[in-house]
Motif scaffolding. Sequence first.
Motif, mmCIF file in Angstrom:
data_model
loop_
_atom_site.group_PDB
_atom_site.id
_atom_site.type_symbol
_atom_site.label_atom_id
_atom_site.label_comp_id
_atom_site.label_asym_id
_atom_site.label_seq_id
_atom_site.Cartn_x
_atom_site.Cartn_y
_atom_site.Cartn_z
ATOM 1 N N LEU A 165 0.823 -1.205 0.000
ATOM 2 C CA LEU A 165 0.000 0.000 0.000
ATOM 3 C C LEU A 165 0.861 1.261 0.000
ATOM 4 O O LEU A 165 0.508 2.258 -0.638
ATOM 5 N N TYR A 223 -8.384 2.925 2.137
ATOM 6 C CA TYR A 223 -7.687 3.197 0.877
ATOM 7 C C TYR A 223 -8.688 3.222 -0.265
ATOM 8 O O TYR A 223 -9.627 2.434 -0.294
ATOM 9 N N ALA A 260 -5.037 7.363 0.891
ATOM 10 C CA ALA A 260 -5.377 6.843 2.212
ATOM 11 C C ALA A 260 -6.045 7.931 3.039
ATOM 12 O O ALA A 260 -5.666 9.102 2.961
ATOM 13 N N THR A 306 0.725 4.100 -2.796
ATOM 14 C CA THR A 306 0.471 5.473 -2.378
ATOM 15 C C THR A 306 1.539 6.411 -2.927
ATOM 16 O O THR A 306 1.227 7.486 -3.446
#
Length: 121
Positions: A53, A73, A64, A57
């Motif tokens: 993640l 998310y 997020a 990102t």
Amino acid sequence: MESDSAILALAALAQPTRLDVFKLLVRHEPDGLAAGDIARTLAVPQNTMSSHLAILTRANLVQAKRTGRSIVYRASLAHFQDVVLFMLTDCCGGKPEICAPLIESLTPCCPPVKKRKPANV
């Protein structure tokens, strides 16, 4: 879009788990999913999922937002659209017939809604 941004996004998606995460988040738009739910759904340990993640990102492919004790998310569809458009820019080299089949194939699941003509009364 800069080449570096496109490369970062494409590199992030070039790993099977991250690609699965992105596809899962697209299916859960606009609500998104909590990090723990993503990990459970894809059967990936939470600490490993956190790394995936973070990469997504940094590539601006997911966003997020903290909601209470969870981090939710969402897929960044606008950035993904920018990446796809970056890849397609000048694809036809001045010959639109080259790209027409490609463009047509991008809409099989979501054809444009045709507007109804009002009935004459």
